[in-house]
Design a protein around this motif. Structure first.
Motif, PDB file in Angstrom:
ATOM      1  N   ALA A 107       0.833  -1.205   0.000  1.00 51.93           N
ATOM      2  CA  ALA A 107       0.000   0.000   0.000  1.00 51.93           C
ATOM      3  C   ALA A 107       0.866   1.253   0.000  1.00 51.93           C
ATOM      4  CB  ALA A 107      -0.924   0.002   1.221  1.00 51.93           C
ATOM      5  N   VAL A 108       1.899   1.267   0.829  1.00 55.07           N
ATOM      6  CA  VAL A 108       2.754   2.449   0.944  1.00 55.07           C
ATOM      7  C   VAL A 108       3.555   2.668  -0.336  1.00 55.07           C
ATOM      8  CG1 VAL A 108       4.687   3.467   2.210  1.00 55.07           C
ATOM      9  CG2 VAL A 108       2.871   2.273   3.453  1.00 55.07           C
ATOM     10  N   THR A 109       4.155   1.593  -0.860  1.00 58.32           N
ATOM     11  CA  THR A 109       4.961   1.719  -2.080  1.00 58.32           C
ATOM     12  C   THR A 109       4.129   2.192  -3.258  1.00 58.32           C
ATOM     13  OG1 THR A 109       6.474  -0.017  -1.349  1.00 58.32           O
ATOM     14  CG2 THR A 109       6.428   0.455  -3.705  1.00 58.32           C
ATOM     15  N   HIS A 110       2.945   1.588  -3.426  1.00 65.58           N
ATOM     16  CA  HIS A 110       2.096   1.954  -4.552  1.00 65.58           C
ATOM     17  C   HIS A 110       1.589   3.384  -4.403  1.00 65.58           C
ATOM     18  CE1 HIS A 110      -0.335   1.438  -8.022  1.00 65.58           C
ATOM     19  NE2 HIS A 110      -1.489   1.402  -7.383  1.00 65.58           N
ATOM     20  N   ALA A 111       1.201   3.756  -3.179  1.00 67.95           N
ATOM     21  CA  ALA A 111       0.701   5.118  -2.960  1.00 67.95           C
ATOM     22  C   ALA A 111       1.785   6.148  -3.244  1.00 67.95           C
ATOM     23  CB  ALA A 111       0.188   5.261  -1.533  1.00 67.95           C
ATOM     24  N   ARG A 112       2.998   5.890  -2.785  1.00 61.36           N
ATOM     25  CA  ARG A 112       4.081   6.852  -3.015  1.00 61.36           C
ATOM     26  C   ARG A 112       4.365   7.036  -4.500  1.00 61.36           C
ATOM     27  NH1 ARG A 112       7.802   5.062   2.164  1.00 61.36           N
ATOM     28  NH2 ARG A 112       6.769   6.476   3.648  1.00 61.36           N
ATOM     29  N   SER A 113       4.256   5.949  -5.257  1.00 65.01           N
ATOM     30  CA  SER A 113       4.496   6.069  -6.697  1.00 65.01           C
ATOM     31  C   SER A 113       3.405   6.882  -7.382  1.00 65.01           C
ATOM     32  CB  SER A 113       4.589   4.681  -7.335  1.00 65.01           C
ATOM     33  OG  SER A 113       3.327   4.033  -7.341  1.00 65.01           O
ATOM     34  N   MET A 114       2.176   6.823  -6.836  1.00 71.14           N
ATOM     35  CA  MET A 114       1.049   7.550  -7.412  1.00 71.14           C
ATOM     36  C   MET A 114       1.040   9.019  -7.027  1.00 71.14           C
ATOM     37  SD  MET A 114      -2.244   5.063  -6.950  1.00 71.14           S
ATOM     38  CE  MET A 114      -3.303   6.433  -7.416  1.00 71.14           C
ATOM     39  N   LEU A 115       1.588   9.332  -5.854  1.00 69.15           N
ATOM     40  CA  LEU A 115       1.380  10.652  -5.267  1.00 69.15           C
ATOM     41  C   LEU A 115       2.559  11.594  -5.446  1.00 69.15           C
ATOM     42  CD1 LEU A 115      -0.265   9.478  -1.914  1.00 69.15           C
ATOM     43  CD2 LEU A 115      -1.416  10.285  -3.980  1.00 69.15           C
ATOM     44  N   THR A 116       3.513  11.245  -6.284  1.00 70.26           N
ATOM     45  CA  THR A 116       4.716  12.065  -6.429  1.00 70.26           C
ATOM     46  C   THR A 116       4.413  13.473  -6.941  1.00 70.26           C
ATOM     47  OG1 THR A 116       5.047  11.090  -8.623  1.00 70.26           O
ATOM     48  CG2 THR A 116       6.253  10.105  -6.782  1.00 70.26           C
ATOM     49  N   ALA A 117       3.326  13.621  -7.683  1.00 78.13           N
ATOM     50  CA  ALA A 117       2.984  14.934  -8.242  1.00 78.13           C
ATOM     51  C   ALA A 117       1.866  15.623  -7.473  1.00 78.13           C
ATOM     52  CB  ALA A 117       2.598  14.793  -9.711  1.00 78.13           C
ATOM     53  N   SER A 118       1.616  15.169  -6.246  1.00 78.53           N
ATOM     54  CA  SER A 118       0.491  15.704  -5.468  1.00 78.53           C
ATOM     55  C   SER A 118       1.008  16.365  -4.199  1.00 78.53           C
ATOM     56  CB  SER A 118      -0.494  14.578  -5.112  1.00 78.53           C
ATOM     57  OG  SER A 118      -0.961  13.937  -6.269  1.00 78.53           O
ATOM     58  N   PRO A 119       1.301  17.646  -4.220  1.00 76.82           N
ATOM     59  CA  PRO A 119       1.876  18.306  -3.040  1.00 76.82           C
ATOM     60  C   PRO A 119       0.937  18.383  -1.849  1.00 76.82           C
ATOM     61  CG  PRO A 119       1.312  19.925  -4.721  1.00 76.82           C
ATOM     62  CD  PRO A 119       1.139  18.577  -5.353  1.00 76.82           C
ATOM     63  N   ARG A 120      -0.353  18.200  -2.080  1.00 75.80           N
ATOM     64  CA  ARG A 120      -1.319  18.282  -0.981  1.00 75.80           C
ATOM     65  C   ARG A 120      -1.730  16.900  -0.462  1.00 75.80           C
ATOM     66  NH1 ARG A 120      -2.867  22.552  -4.423  1.00 75.80           N
ATOM     67  NH2 ARG A 120      -2.775  24.586  -3.400  1.00 75.80           N
ATOM     68  N   VAL A 121      -0.988  15.866  -0.852  1.00 73.66           N
ATOM     69  CA  VAL A 121      -1.298  14.497  -0.418  1.00 73.66           C
ATOM     70  C   VAL A 121       0.006  13.807  -0.045  1.00 73.66           C
ATOM     71  CG1 VAL A 121      -2.487  12.346  -0.990  1.00 73.66           C
ATOM     72  CG2 VAL A 121      -3.138  14.465  -2.151  1.00 73.66           C
ATOM     73  N   VAL A 122      -0.044  13.004   1.045  1.00 70.72           N
ATOM     74  CA  VAL A 122       1.138  12.260   1.463  1.00 70.72           C
ATOM     75  C   VAL A 122       0.703  10.925   2.044  1.00 70.72           C
ATOM     76  CG1 VAL A 122       1.238  13.139   3.842  1.00 70.72           C
ATOM     77  CG2 VAL A 122       3.361  12.529   2.650  1.00 70.72           C
ATOM     78  N   ILE A 123       1.595   9.932   2.002  1.00 71.42           N
ATOM     79  CA  ILE A 123       1.343   8.637   2.622  1.00 71.42           C
ATOM     80  C   ILE A 123       2.412   8.403   3.688  1.00 71.42           C
ATOM     81  CG2 ILE A 123       2.560   7.525   0.693  1.00 71.42           C
ATOM     82  CD1 ILE A 123      -0.124   5.716   2.687  1.00 71.42           C
ATOM     83  N   LEU A 124       1.993   8.035   4.894  1.00 73.56           N
ATOM     84  CA  LEU A 124       2.906   7.676   5.970  1.00 73.56           C
ATOM     85  C   LEU A 124       2.899   6.164   6.141  1.00 73.56           C
ATOM     86  CD1 LEU A 124       1.941  10.273   8.751  1.00 73.56           C
ATOM     87  CD2 LEU A 124       3.444  10.585   6.768  1.00 73.56           C
ATOM     88  N   GLY A 125       4.064   5.556   6.209  1.00 70.34           N
ATOM     89  CA  GLY A 125       4.155   4.120   6.463  1.00 70.34           C
ATOM     90  C   GLY A 125       4.214   3.863   7.955  1.00 70.34           C
TER      91      GLY A 125
END
Length: 265
Positions: A111-129
């Motif tokens: 979940a964390v790896t996939h989310a980080r790959s998706m969210l690289t261009a989203s400055p208002r979104v982050v994923i914490l592992g």
């Protein structure tokens, strides 16, 4: 094929089912392994409506997000966010207001790896592992504090997560730890698998080998968990009954999950 995929971290235990990946499979996603599919398929043998229940839970989340937006909420802390799929929290809220901010939290490596790959261009979104049972770590994390102003109302999302906190983990105390940082006017969005449905009780043991076995609870027990918040009408109901956009059908109990939205006092 799975082992070579870019979304598979090297430390994954292939033989242990994962809550996030099972849910991904139930929703029709592709980020799951044989062990996850085997667990879900076995549970479907005793409860054929389980995938529909997962989709109903997802639909409840979308309705609850729109409700929170209508109340002026623009920052969201999503605990146990799972594997990002179409219609994830940031997609729903930023479609309505692009300035909305979302902090996702999950401890599943996929979940964390996939989310980080998706969210690289989203400055208002982050994923914490991180594990949701470590509230101080999450609430004081620099990325949380960068996106969420705890002086302003926040939506705390625990959708399909509290049943993975057993009684020894003191789920009501855990909620209080998060609640203590929430400004007045904040909202809790929660759903919880129920012990009131015999088919769900029969299906639950098939997930005992996952990283987070389930603790099913009755409607009364779930209401007690939320007693420190003010429930929004219609209170604790089956997911398909929470402000539905279409009639919930003749068997709302098959949703297997109770849902509620509550306001911080």
């Amino acid at each position: 094929m799975e082992e070579g995929a870019s979304w598979v971290p090297s430390q994954i235990d292939w033989n242990q089912p994962s809550v996030a990946r099972i849910y991904d499979y139930a929703l029709g996603g592709a980020h799951n392994f044989e062990a996850d599919r085997r667990a879900q398929d076995a549970a479907l043998e005793v409860f054929p409506h389980l995938n529909d229940a997962a989709k109903a839970n997802r639909a409840f989340l979308h309705r609850a997000l729109r409700f929170c937006l209508d109340q002026g909420i623009r920052q969201f802390l999503d605990l146990g966010s799972g594997i990002p799929t179409v219609g994830n929290v940031h997609e729903v809220v930023q479609e309505i207001d692009p300035a909305s901010r979302v902090v996702y939290v999950d401890h599943d490596p996929v979940a964390v790896t996939h989310a980080r790959s998706m969210l690289t261009a989203s400055p208002r979104v982050v994923i914490l592992g991180e594990d949701i049972r470590a509230p101080h770590t999450i609430l004081e994390h620099p990325d949380t504090l960068r996106l969420i102003d705890f002086q302003q109302p926040t939506a705390l999302l625990l959708v399909g997560m509290l049943h993975y906190v057993n009684d020894a983990g003191s789920p009501r105390r855990l909620l209080r730890d998060y609640q203590a940082r929430m400004a007045p006017g904040s909202y809790l969005v929660a759903s919880h698998l129920t012990s009131d449905l015999p088919e769900m009780r029969a299906a639950a043991p098939f997930f005992d080998d996952s990283r987070n076995p389930m603790t099913l609870r009755s409607r009364t027990e779930i209401e007690n968990l939320l007693a420190d918040f003010d429930l929004i009408d219609p209170g604790v109901v089956h997911t398909v009954e929470w402000r539905p956009e279409t009639p919930p059908g003749d068997h709302p109990e098959r949703a297997a999950c109770y849902a509620a939205v509550a306001r911080q006092r």
